[in-house]
Design a protein around this motif. Structure first.
Motif, PDB file in Angstrom:
ATOM      1  N   UNK A 101       0.747  -1.251   0.000  1.00 44.38           N
ATOM      2  CA  UNK A 101       0.000   0.000   0.000  1.00 44.38           C
ATOM      3  C   UNK A 101       0.772   1.293   0.000  1.00 44.38           C
ATOM      4  N   UNK A 102       2.084   1.263  -0.061  1.00 49.36           N
ATOM      5  CA  UNK A 102       2.851   2.506  -0.054  1.00 49.36           C
ATOM      6  C   UNK A 102       3.359   2.814  -1.453  1.00 49.36           C
ATOM      7  N   UNK A 103       3.754   4.061  -1.664  1.00 55.19           N
ATOM      8  CA  UNK A 103       4.349   4.419  -2.948  1.00 55.19           C
ATOM      9  C   UNK A 103       5.828   4.052  -2.970  1.00 55.19           C
ATOM     10  N   UNK A 104       6.547   4.396  -1.914  1.00 58.31           N
ATOM     11  CA  UNK A 104       7.954   4.046  -1.797  1.00 58.31           C
ATOM     12  C   UNK A 104       8.400   4.297  -0.368  1.00 58.31           C
ATOM     13  N   UNK A 105       9.474   3.641   0.023  1.00 62.58           N
ATOM     14  CA  UNK A 105      10.079   3.887   1.323  1.00 62.58           C
ATOM     15  C   UNK A 105      11.451   3.262   1.364  1.00 62.58           C
ATOM     16  N   UNK A 106      12.350   3.895   2.098  1.00 64.04           N
ATOM     17  CA  UNK A 106      13.656   3.288   2.367  1.00 64.04           C
ATOM     18  C   UNK A 106      13.751   2.864   3.829  1.00 64.04           C
ATOM     19  N   UNK A 107      12.602   2.782   4.481  1.00 65.41           N
ATOM     20  CA  UNK A 107      12.521   2.413   5.887  1.00 65.41           C
ATOM     21  C   UNK A 107      12.117   0.944   5.977  1.00 65.41           C
ATOM     22  N   UNK A 108      13.036   0.105   6.407  1.00 64.47           N
ATOM     23  CA  UNK A 108      12.797  -1.328   6.299  1.00 64.47           C
ATOM     24  C   UNK A 108      11.615  -1.803   7.127  1.00 64.47           C
ATOM     25  N   UNK A 109      11.263  -1.095   8.183  1.00 69.44           N
ATOM     26  CA  UNK A 109      10.124  -1.514   8.992  1.00 69.44           C
ATOM     27  C   UNK A 109       8.799  -1.419   8.238  1.00 69.44           C
ATOM     28  N   UNK A 110       8.791  -0.706   7.122  1.00 69.53           N
ATOM     29  CA  UNK A 110       7.573  -0.586   6.317  1.00 69.53           C
ATOM     30  C   UNK A 110       7.310  -1.837   5.488  1.00 69.53           C
ATOM     31  N   UNK A 111       8.296  -2.705   5.385  1.00 69.34           N
ATOM     32  CA  UNK A 111       8.220  -3.832   4.464  1.00 69.34           C
ATOM     33  C   UNK A 111       7.724  -5.097   5.168  1.00 69.34           C
ATOM     34  N   UNK A 112       6.826  -5.783   4.471  1.00 64.77           N
ATOM     35  CA  UNK A 112       6.139  -6.933   5.052  1.00 64.77           C
ATOM     36  C   UNK A 112       6.841  -8.258   4.762  1.00 64.77           C
ATOM     37  N   UNK A 113       7.416  -8.353   3.589  1.00 66.49           N
ATOM     38  CA  UNK A 113       8.015  -9.627   3.152  1.00 66.49           C
ATOM     39  C   UNK A 113       9.410  -9.362   2.600  1.00 66.49           C
ATOM     40  N   UNK A 114      10.300 -10.333   2.819  1.00 67.49           N
ATOM     41  CA  UNK A 114      11.694 -10.200   2.420  1.00 67.49           C
ATOM     42  C   UNK A 114      12.186 -11.461   1.718  1.00 67.49           C
ATOM     43  N   UNK A 115      13.113 -11.240   0.783  1.00 71.44           N
ATOM     44  CA  UNK A 115      13.823 -12.354   0.196  1.00 71.44           C
ATOM     45  C   UNK A 115      15.038 -12.727   1.022  1.00 71.44           C
ATOM     46  N   UNK A 116      15.756 -13.737   0.533  1.00 69.96           N
ATOM     47  CA  UNK A 116      16.912 -14.261   1.273  1.00 69.96           C
ATOM     48  C   UNK A 116      18.197 -13.496   0.978  1.00 69.96           C
ATOM     49  N   UNK A 117      18.220 -12.746  -0.085  1.00 71.83           N
ATOM     50  CA  UNK A 117      19.394 -11.950  -0.408  1.00 71.83           C
ATOM     51  C   UNK A 117      20.296 -12.591  -1.449  1.00 71.83           C
ATOM     52  N   UNK A 118      21.054 -11.745  -2.136  1.00 75.88           N
ATOM     53  CA  UNK A 118      22.047 -12.204  -3.108  1.00 75.88           C
ATOM     54  C   UNK A 118      23.301 -11.353  -2.929  1.00 75.88           C
ATOM     55  N   UNK A 119      24.448 -12.001  -2.963  1.00 75.37           N
ATOM     56  CA  UNK A 119      25.715 -11.314  -2.700  1.00 75.37           C
ATOM     57  C   UNK A 119      26.208 -10.609  -3.953  1.00 75.37           C
ATOM     58  N   UNK A 120      26.578  -9.364  -3.786  1.00 70.89           N
ATOM     59  CA  UNK A 120      27.243  -8.594  -4.844  1.00 70.89           C
ATOM     60  C   UNK A 120      28.611  -8.190  -4.313  1.00 70.89           C
ATOM     61  N   UNK A 121      29.642  -8.568  -5.048  1.00 75.05           N
ATOM     62  CA  UNK A 121      31.002  -8.221  -4.656  1.00 75.05           C
ATOM     63  C   UNK A 121      31.666  -7.478  -5.804  1.00 75.05           C
ATOM     64  N   UNK A 122      32.146  -6.284  -5.523  1.00 75.23           N
ATOM     65  CA  UNK A 122      32.808  -5.461  -6.533  1.00 75.23           C
ATOM     66  C   UNK A 122      34.276  -5.348  -6.151  1.00 75.23           C
TER      67      UNK A 122
END
Length: 124
Positions: A101-122
């Motif tokens: 229901x939000x337009x955008x946010x960089x506040x992680x507490x606003x997020x309901x579901x998460x993935x497991x993550x993927x590593x990026x190494x530069x």
């Protein structure tokens, strides 16, 4: 069952590019903003970019503006993060997340579901 599955991470030299994918299922894609976050060792998780595709709204943290592009394929319920001109400081585990229901946010507490993550190494 809600699922967010990231892919596309890897090892790349500084200046190179990667495209991350976040494949989602189990919820109504149009009702959610999808965000990309990243976390490197010893640092807090940081909001990088976000899209609410049904409202044509995007967000970028200042450090990636002009280098990263977020997009979505609504038919596939998938969000992409094209990362160009990568720097060593972009090294992190990248997560995608869904917020209802939000337009955008960089506040992680606003997020309901998460993935497991993927590593990026530069490498520099």
């Amino acid at each position: 069952e809600v699922q967010l599955v990231e892919s596309g991470g890897g090892l790349v030299q500084a200046g190179g590019s990667l495209r991350l994918s976040c494949a989602t299922s189990g919820f109504t894609f149009a009702d959610y903003a999808i965000g990309w976050f990243r976390q490197s060792p010893g640092k807090e998780r940081e909001g990088v970019s976000c899209i609410r595709s049904s409202e044509n709204v995007t967000y970028y943290v200042d450090s990636v503006k002009g280098r990263f592009t977020i997009s979505s394929d609504n038919a596939k319920n998938t969000v992409y993060l094209q990362m160009n001109s990568l720097k060593a400081e972009d090294t992190a585990v990248y997560y995608c997340a869904a917020a209802y229901g939000i337009l955008y946010s960089d506040y992680e507490a606003m997020y309901d579901y998460w993935g497991q993550g993927t590593q990026v190494t530069v490498s520099s």
